[in-house]
Design an enzyme around this catalytic site. Structure first.
Site, PDB file in Angstrom:
ATOM      1  CB  CYS A 100       5.108  12.719   3.618  1.00 28.75           C
ATOM      2  SG  CYS A 100       5.904  11.111   3.643  1.00 28.75           S
ATOM      3  CD  GLU A 143       4.368   7.968   9.799  1.00 24.31           C
ATOM      4  OE1 GLU A 143       5.057   7.280   9.017  1.00 24.31           O
ATOM      5  OE2 GLU A 143       4.462   9.205   9.857  1.00 24.31           O
ATOM      6  CG  HIS A 146       4.857   5.797   4.781  1.00 27.54           C
ATOM      7  ND1 HIS A 146       5.289   6.288   3.566  1.00 27.54           N
ATOM      8  CD2 HIS A 146       4.691   6.873   5.580  1.00 27.54           C
ATOM      9  CE1 HIS A 146       5.390   7.619   3.644  1.00 27.54           C
ATOM     10  NE2 HIS A 146       5.021   7.999   4.848  1.00 27.54           N
TER      11      HIS A 146
HETATM   12 NI    NI Z   1       5.048   9.973   5.390  1.00 27.07          NI
END
Ligand code: NI
Length: 183
Positions: A100, A143, A146
């Site tokens: 990441c 994603e 997040h």
């Molecule tokens: Ni990430």
């Protein structure tokens, strides 16, 4: 287009629950997406979520136009995904190494659903509706996490499977970090 600063693990803005995008096809939204794509390219990323540049919106960019400079054979089309809803297609899961750009230099082994169905919108407001597997499914799950303040290391079951890419290379013999890192 502006290359924006990537927030790194520890920044509290990464741990918020992001809010839905209400208006599509606006100048501000197009500009933000251009910035995200510029930021992703500058950082050699394969995916970026708005919270990673401190923007509290349910907005992702992922995939590349051109995979010739990567060693990946499984290509994800360049995508803008807004207000995503993700559903596992089955209970089947697989493990792979993730990285990441908010945790530079680190990698970890994460279990994810193998097959998922995701829906959302592009920046114009067109519906995106896809069933995907493996690498593509993994990137989208990483994603979307997040947007809910979850970093991949929070999903690692055995913390011995987390470390610096340079140190963990023996365990990576069969794989390379797959998310937010195209190489
Ligand atoms: Ni990430």
């Amino acid at each position: 287009m502006t290359n924006r600063t990537i927030l790194r693990m520890g920044d509290s803005l990464l741990y918020r629950t992001s809010q839905s995008v209400e208006k599509f096809d606006t100048k501000a939204l197009h500009r933000l997406i251009q910035d995200m794509q510029e930021t992703m390219d500058t950082n050699n990323g394969i995916g970026l979520a708005a919270p990673q540049i401190g923007v509290n919106l349910r907005l992702l960019t992922f995939g590349l136009d051109d995979y010739t400079h990567t060693n990946r054979s499984d290509e994800i089309p360049k995508t803008v995904l807004i207000n995503p809803v993700i559903t596992p297609v089955s209970n089947e899961k697989n493990e792979d190494w993730e990285a990441c750009i908010s945790l530079p230099g680190m990698t970890g082994l994460v279990s994810r659903y193998t097959h998922v169905h995701y829906k959302g919108f592009d920046q114009i407001g067109n519906v995106i509706d896809r069933k995907v597997s493996y690498y593509h499914a993994r990137v989208v799950q990483h994603e979307v996490d997040h947007l809910d303040g979850i970093l991949y290391l929070m999903r690692i079951k055995d913390m011995r499977n987390f470390g610096f890419v340079e140190e963990i290379v023996d365990m990576l013999k069969t794989s390379t970090p797959v998310v937010e890192n195209p190489s």
